[in-house]
Write a protein that holds these residues in place. Structure first.
Motif, PDB file in Angstrom:
ATOM      1  N   VAL A 122      22.999  68.467  59.048  1.00  0.00           N
ATOM      2  CA  VAL A 122      23.211  69.886  59.590  1.00  0.00           C
ATOM      3  C   VAL A 122      22.708  70.175  57.891  1.00  0.00           C
ATOM      4  O   VAL A 122      24.132  69.682  57.214  1.00  0.00           O
ATOM      5  CB  VAL A 122      24.324  69.918  60.181  1.00  0.00           C
ATOM      6  N   TRP A 179      21.428  73.758  62.471  1.00  0.00           N
ATOM      7  CA  TRP A 179      21.031  72.059  63.233  1.00  0.00           C
ATOM      8  C   TRP A 179      19.026  71.748  62.470  1.00  0.00           C
ATOM      9  O   TRP A 179      18.791  72.746  63.156  1.00  0.00           O
ATOM     10  CB  TRP A 179      21.008  72.501  64.449  1.00  0.00           C
ATOM     11  N   ARG A 201      14.458  64.297  66.452  1.00  0.00           N
ATOM     12  CA  ARG A 201      13.432  65.250  66.870  1.00  0.00           C
ATOM     13  C   ARG A 201      14.114  66.136  66.046  1.00  0.00           C
ATOM     14  O   ARG A 201      15.284  66.155  65.246  1.00  0.00           O
ATOM     15  CB  ARG A 201      14.583  65.400  68.360  1.00  0.00           C
ATOM     16  N   TYR A 202      13.337  67.089  65.848  1.00  0.00           N
ATOM     17  CA  TYR A 202      13.110  67.861  64.446  1.00  0.00           C
ATOM     18  C   TYR A 202      13.856  69.447  65.460  1.00  0.00           C
ATOM     19  O   TYR A 202      12.830  70.015  66.320  1.00  0.00           O
ATOM     20  CB  TYR A 202      12.707  68.349  63.727  1.00  0.00           C
ATOM     21  N   SER A 203      14.558  70.158  64.646  1.00  0.00           N
ATOM     22  CA  SER A 203      14.983  71.940  65.123  1.00  0.00           C
ATOM     23  C   SER A 203      13.331  72.359  64.451  1.00  0.00           C
ATOM     24  O   SER A 203      12.794  71.724  62.982  1.00  0.00           O
ATOM     25  CB  SER A 203      15.834  72.769  63.949  1.00  0.00           C
ATOM     26  N   PRO A 204      13.100  73.003  65.069  1.00  0.00           N
ATOM     27  CA  PRO A 204      11.358  73.748  64.684  1.00  0.00           C
ATOM     28  C   PRO A 204      11.374  73.892  62.495  1.00  0.00           C
ATOM     29  O   PRO A 204      10.044  74.778  62.087  1.00  0.00           O
ATOM     30  CB  PRO A 204      11.201  74.836  65.228  1.00  0.00           C
ATOM     31  N   ARG A 232      21.646  62.962  73.378  1.00  0.00           N
ATOM     32  CA  ARG A 232      21.945  63.477  73.060  1.00  0.00           C
ATOM     33  C   ARG A 232      23.219  64.858  72.916  1.00  0.00           C
ATOM     34  O   ARG A 232      23.642  66.115  72.577  1.00  0.00           O
ATOM     35  CB  ARG A 232      20.712  64.825  72.534  1.00  0.00           C
ATOM     36  N   THR A 233      24.045  65.484  74.236  1.00  0.00           N
ATOM     37  CA  THR A 233      25.312  65.878  74.707  1.00  0.00           C
ATOM     38  C   THR A 233      26.191  65.667  74.075  1.00  0.00           C
ATOM     39  O   THR A 233      26.270  64.417  73.284  1.00  0.00           O
ATOM     40  CB  THR A 233      24.873  65.936  76.273  1.00  0.00           C
ATOM     41  N   GLY A 234      26.980  66.712  74.521  1.00  0.00           N
ATOM     42  CA  GLY A 234      28.040  66.348  73.918  1.00  0.00           C
ATOM     43  C   GLY A 234      28.992  66.417  72.504  1.00  0.00           C
ATOM     44  O   GLY A 234      30.177  66.271  71.948  1.00  0.00           O
ATOM     45  N   GLY A 235      28.395  67.434  71.672  1.00  0.00           N
ATOM     46  CA  GLY A 235      28.363  67.958  70.551  1.00  0.00           C
ATOM     47  C   GLY A 235      27.896  66.553  69.488  1.00  0.00           C
ATOM     48  O   GLY A 235      28.235  65.404  69.533  1.00  0.00           O
ATOM     49  N   PHE A 236      28.897  66.773  68.878  1.00  0.00           N
ATOM     50  CA  PHE A 236      29.216  66.444  66.881  1.00  0.00           C
ATOM     51  C   PHE A 236      30.412  65.844  66.532  1.00  0.00           C
ATOM     52  O   PHE A 236      31.312  66.819  66.438  1.00  0.00           O
ATOM     53  CB  PHE A 236      28.726  66.591  66.036  1.00  0.00           C
ATOM     54  N   SER A 240      29.226  72.789  72.576  1.00  0.00           N
ATOM     55  CA  SER A 240      30.158  72.513  71.894  1.00  0.00           C
ATOM     56  C   SER A 240      30.615  73.972  71.097  1.00  0.00           C
ATOM     57  O   SER A 240      30.024  75.069  70.613  1.00  0.00           O
ATOM     58  CB  SER A 240      29.931  71.881  71.098  1.00  0.00           C
ATOM     59  N   TYR A 292      33.278  74.159  66.905  1.00  0.00           N
ATOM     60  CA  TYR A 292      33.484  73.856  65.860  1.00  0.00           C
ATOM     61  C   TYR A 292      34.573  74.185  65.422  1.00  0.00           C
ATOM     62  O   TYR A 292      34.162  75.622  64.967  1.00  0.00           O
ATOM     63  CB  TYR A 292      32.445  73.187  64.908  1.00  0.00           C
ATOM     64  N   TYR A 321      33.401  70.610  74.078  1.00  0.00           N
ATOM     65  CA  TYR A 321      32.140  69.871  74.173  1.00  0.00           C
ATOM     66  C   TYR A 321      32.136  69.933  75.737  1.00  0.00           C
ATOM     67  O   TYR A 321      32.837  70.156  75.997  1.00  0.00           O
ATOM     68  CB  TYR A 321      32.326  68.645  73.697  1.00  0.00           C
ATOM     69  N   ASP A 322      30.597  69.774  75.565  1.00  0.00           N
ATOM     70  CA  ASP A 322      30.436  70.038  77.151  1.00  0.00           C
ATOM     71  C   ASP A 322      31.010  71.659  77.874  1.00  0.00           C
ATOM     72  O   ASP A 322      31.694  71.500  78.810  1.00  0.00           O
ATOM     73  CB  ASP A 322      30.373  69.240  77.945  1.00  0.00           C
ATOM     74  N   ASN A 371      14.468  69.927  73.557  1.00  0.00           N
ATOM     75  CA  ASN A 371      13.541  68.553  71.718  1.00  0.00           C
ATOM     76  C   ASN A 371      14.387  68.812  71.052  1.00  0.00           C
ATOM     77  O   ASN A 371      14.320  68.318  70.036  1.00  0.00           O
ATOM     78  CB  ASN A 371      12.513  69.079  72.189  1.00  0.00           C
ATOM     79  N   SER A 372      15.946  70.007  70.495  1.00  0.00           N
ATOM     80  CA  SER A 372      16.569  69.823  69.473  1.00  0.00           C
ATOM     81  C   SER A 372      18.260  70.108  69.852  1.00  0.00           C
ATOM     82  O   SER A 372      18.515  69.782  70.768  1.00  0.00           O
ATOM     83  CB  SER A 372      16.303  70.156  67.954  1.00  0.00           C
ATOM     84  N   PHE A 408      22.862  75.783  66.322  1.00  0.00           N
ATOM     85  CA  PHE A 408      23.652  76.752  66.579  1.00  0.00           C
ATOM     86  C   PHE A 408      24.102  77.939  66.126  1.00  0.00           C
ATOM     87  O   PHE A 408      23.151  78.453  65.785  1.00  0.00           O
ATOM     88  CB  PHE A 408      24.685  76.029  64.742  1.00  0.00           C
TER      89      PHE A 408
END
Lengths: 122, 109
Positions: free
Chosen positions: A37, A47, A59-62, A105-109, B36, B38, B51-52, B96-97, B100
């Protein structure tokens, strides 16, 4: 205890290359996504990209595709973010982050590194 | 993809409730229940608060709650306290990504 420990601050010149690191410990490194980030001074979170160390699915952000490369070394539980040719606009704090959900990839960081400050200036 | 849209600032008095919105599209917020939130205190790394859409990690106060309707997610802070003063960011999974939000500065009056 889960920890993400990042490499130290860097000062580089435009055009130089750079690779910063993030070492994970206290959990199974290969079964959680790990990402990067960006935060420029006084600005919001961006992101950048994410990698699954188990199979190197990335995976990359565009916005960052083609601008940086994310990789991971399972043997040392370390993720990397690299640039081949830095620009002044790459000056920012970079955080590595761990995805909260196992293999998804779900559930946040849920865990964040301490940040690596990258300064690019001539 | 564009950043999710949040109000630049929200304020409230101690004890009040405030709500921060996070508006996206059907390709992010509206398409998945993977939003999510922060909290970022000055000079610190962000902290996962929700989250979720509506789940709180262990250790996060139940004064923080999340919800979603269509393409807009919301974070509500009830019983506002002085140490809630911080920047808040939403984030969404995309196919795909991820993305925020633009961030919201919460001020406790």
């Amino acid at each position: 205890e889960v920890q993400l420990v990042q490499s130290g601050a860097e000062v580089k010149k435009p055009g130089e290359s750079l690779k910063i690191s993030c070492k994970g410990s206290g959990y199974s490194f290969t079964t959680y996504w790990i990402g990067w980030v960006r935060q420029k001074a006084g600005k919001g979170l961006e992101w950048m990209g994410i990698i699954y160390p188990g199979d190197s699915d990335t995976r990359y952000s565009p916005s960052f595709q083609g601008q940086v490369t994310i990789s991971a070394d399972k043997s040392t539980s370390t993720a990397y973010l690299q640039w081949s040719s830095l620009k002044a606009s790459d000056t920012a704090m970079y955080y590595c982050v761990r995805g909260r959900s196992v293999a998804a990839r779900t559930g946040g960081f849920d865990y964040w590194g301490q940040g690596t400050l990258v300064t690019v200036s001539s | 993809q564009s950043a999710l849209t949040q109000p630049a600032s929200v304020s409230g008095s101690p004890g009040q409730s405030i709500t921060i919105s996070c508006t996206g599209t059907s390709s992010d917020v509206g398409g998945y229940n993977y939003v999510s939130w922060y909290q970022q205190l000055p000079g610190k790394a962000p902290k996962l608060m929700i989250y979720d859409v509506s789940n709180r990690p262990s250790g996060v106060s139940n004064r923080f709650s999340g919800s979603k309707s269509g393409n807009t997610a919301s974070l509500t802070i009830s019983g506002l306290q002085a140490d809630d003063e911080a920047d808040y960011y939403c984030s969404s999974y995309t196919i795909n990504s991820g993305v925020f939000g633009t961030g919201t500065k919460v001020t406790v009056l």
